[in-house]
Each structure stands twice: as C-alpha cells, then as structure tokens.
Write a protein that holds these residues in place. Structure first.
Motif, short mmCIF file in Angstrom:
data_model
loop_
_atom_site.label_atom_id
_atom_site.label_comp_id
_atom_site.label_asym_id
_atom_site.label_seq_id
_atom_site.Cartn_x
_atom_site.Cartn_y
_atom_site.Cartn_z
N THR A 8 0.86 -1.18 0.00
CA THR A 8 0.00 0.00 0.00
C THR A 8 0.90 1.23 0.00
OG1 THR A 8 -1.71 -1.16 1.26
CG2 THR A 8 -1.81 1.26 1.22
N LEU A 9 0.69 2.07 -1.00
CA LEU A 9 1.43 3.32 -1.09
C LEU A 9 0.43 4.46 -1.02
CD1 LEU A 9 4.02 4.95 -1.51
CD2 LEU A 9 3.72 4.64 -3.96
N LEU A 64 6.72 16.00 -12.57
CA LEU A 64 7.83 15.18 -13.01
C LEU A 64 7.50 14.58 -14.37
CD1 LEU A 64 8.74 13.50 -9.60
CD2 LEU A 64 9.91 15.41 -10.74
N PRO A 65 8.51 14.36 -15.22
CA PRO A 65 8.26 13.91 -16.60
C PRO A 65 8.09 12.39 -16.75
CG PRO A 65 10.58 14.36 -16.33
CD PRO A 65 9.91 14.74 -15.03
N PHE A 66 7.47 11.77 -15.77
CA PHE A 66 7.22 10.32 -15.81
C PHE A 66 6.08 10.04 -14.84
CE2 PHE A 66 10.95 11.37 -13.24
CZ PHE A 66 10.50 11.02 -11.97
N GLU A 67 5.60 8.83 -14.85
CA GLU A 67 4.50 8.41 -13.97
C GLU A 67 5.07 8.12 -12.59
OE1 GLU A 67 1.49 7.63 -11.95
OE2 GLU A 67 1.13 8.40 -13.98
N SER A 68 5.07 9.13 -11.73
CA SER A 68 5.77 9.04 -10.44
C SER A 68 5.16 8.01 -9.49
CB SER A 68 5.86 10.40 -9.77
OG SER A 68 4.60 11.01 -9.71
N LEU A 69 3.86 7.82 -9.51
CA LEU A 69 3.24 6.85 -8.61
C LEU A 69 3.66 5.42 -8.96
CD1 LEU A 69 1.30 5.94 -6.39
CD2 LEU A 69 -0.58 6.18 -8.02
N SER A 70 3.56 5.04 -10.22
CA SER A 70 3.90 3.66 -10.58
C SER A 70 5.40 3.40 -10.42
CB SER A 70 3.45 3.32 -12.00
OG SER A 70 4.10 4.12 -12.94
N VAL A 97 9.81 0.78 -7.40
CA VAL A 97 11.09 0.94 -6.72
C VAL A 97 10.99 0.47 -5.26
CG1 VAL A 97 12.81 2.62 -5.92
CG2 VAL A 97 11.93 2.73 -8.27
N ILE A 98 9.92 0.82 -4.58
CA ILE A 98 9.77 0.39 -3.19
C ILE A 98 9.67 -1.13 -3.12
CG2 ILE A 98 8.26 0.43 -1.16
CD1 ILE A 98 7.53 3.37 -2.04
N GLN A 99 8.82 -1.71 -3.95
CA GLN A 99 8.68 -3.16 -3.95
C GLN A 99 9.98 -3.85 -4.32
OE1 GLN A 99 5.30 -3.52 -6.61
NE2 GLN A 99 3.92 -3.92 -4.88
N ASP A 138 4.79 -7.54 2.97
CA ASP A 138 4.33 -6.46 2.14
C ASP A 138 4.41 -5.21 3.01
OD1 ASP A 138 3.74 -7.85 -0.20
OD2 ASP A 138 1.74 -8.40 0.52
N ALA A 139 4.50 -4.05 2.40
CA ALA A 139 4.74 -2.84 3.18
C ALA A 139 3.68 -1.79 2.92
CB ALA A 139 6.11 -2.27 2.86
N GLU A 140 3.61 -0.88 3.88
CA GLU A 140 2.77 0.31 3.78
C GLU A 140 3.71 1.51 3.92
OE1 GLU A 140 -0.24 2.22 6.93
OE2 GLU A 140 -0.91 0.28 6.13
N VAL A 141 3.66 2.41 2.94
CA VAL A 141 4.53 3.59 2.92
C VAL A 141 3.70 4.81 2.54
CG1 VAL A 141 6.54 4.67 1.78
CG2 VAL A 141 6.56 2.22 2.27
#
Length: 162
Positions: free
Chosen positions: A2-3, A13-19, A24-26, A37-40
C-alpha cells in the motif's frame, strides 16, 4: 503493498511518479528479502515545503532532496526478524514502514547536476529513503560505505542506471 501518495505544487515530473515509486519500493524490499508487504506514505512536494518540514523535524533551515521518517526502530538495519505485530497494520498485515518526502525541484535539478535522468534521480532517492525506513544510516563512515554499496546494488537490481 500500500502506497499512500500525495503531491503538492505545480511542478510535474516527466514520468509516472506513482507507478515508479511502487516499483522501486517493492523492488528494494524484494532485494532486502523482506518477508512482508509494506505500507509507505509518499509526499512529492516543492522546495519551500520540504524546507519547512526539514526545519520543523530536524531544525535545519534549508530545502533538501528527501526526508525519511521511519515508523520502526530497526535494531539491526534491514533485519526483519525483530518486527513485531505492533509494526503491522492490523487490517492488512502489511509492515508500516513510515514516510518519505521528496522535493520534485531537487529531483529535476540534481538529475541535471549529476548527469542522469530525473527518473534515475527519483528512483535513487526512493531507494535511499527506503533504506532509512528499514534502519540504514550514513552518519558514520562504515555506515555510509554500507549504505552506498547497497544503494548501488539495488539500482543495478532494478536495472536503473546512470
């Protein structure tokens, strides 16, 4: 995973920052062999807001690229064996890691300054911050060397190069 994601300010930002953040976190947690699994929480903001947060929480009156606020005090960095049920979200059973705050302006300027893409800078700042969330630091020289080595390995693992 969960993010919880929020973004303030007009700069984009010039990219899809959420995805990218999720990937990267996963990937970082997979590299560290987290059994959870993490929550951040992730906030993308502007220099003026991160400066205020830095002043409030660290008593440093300047904008910075990234701030990390761990929810867990890891006795040994990256050692998930001491995680207790109190560190898990009771509903999702995800490990509550903490908060990341990133300056979008720093992502763009440091990408230019260091000669790589904003995406690479963004990913690096997330990896750096997740390492802080799981107990790594760089206050002492040996800690700094360890953290730099792991950051480099994770970026290679994620196939995000300069």
């Amino acid at each position: 995973m969960t993010l919880y994601y929020d973004e303030t300010g007009d700069t984009k930002l010039p990219f899809e920052s959420l995805s990218i953040a999720e990937t990267v976190i996963q990937g970082t947690l997979r590299y560290l062999e987290s059994p959870y699994d993490a929550e951040v929480n992730l906030l993308l903001t502007m220099n003026n807001e991160i400066r205020e947060i830095n002043q409030e929480h660290r008593n440093i009156d300047k904008a910075t690229d990234v701030l990390s606020f761990p929810a867990i005090d890891f006795e040994v960095p990256g050692d998930f064996s001491d995680v207790s049920t109190f560190d898990l979200n009771p509903e999702t059973k995800e490990l509550i890691l903490g908060d990341i705050v990133i300056s979008k302006e720093k992502v763009l300027s440091q990408g230019d300054e260091y000669g790589h893409s904003p995406l690479r800078e963004y990913a690096f700042l997330i990896v750096h911050s997740v390492l802080h969330l799981v107990g790594y630091d760089h206050m002492e020289e040996d800690e700094k060397e360890t953290m730099e080595r792991i950051q480099k390995a994770i970026m290679e693992y994620l196939k995000i190069s300069r």
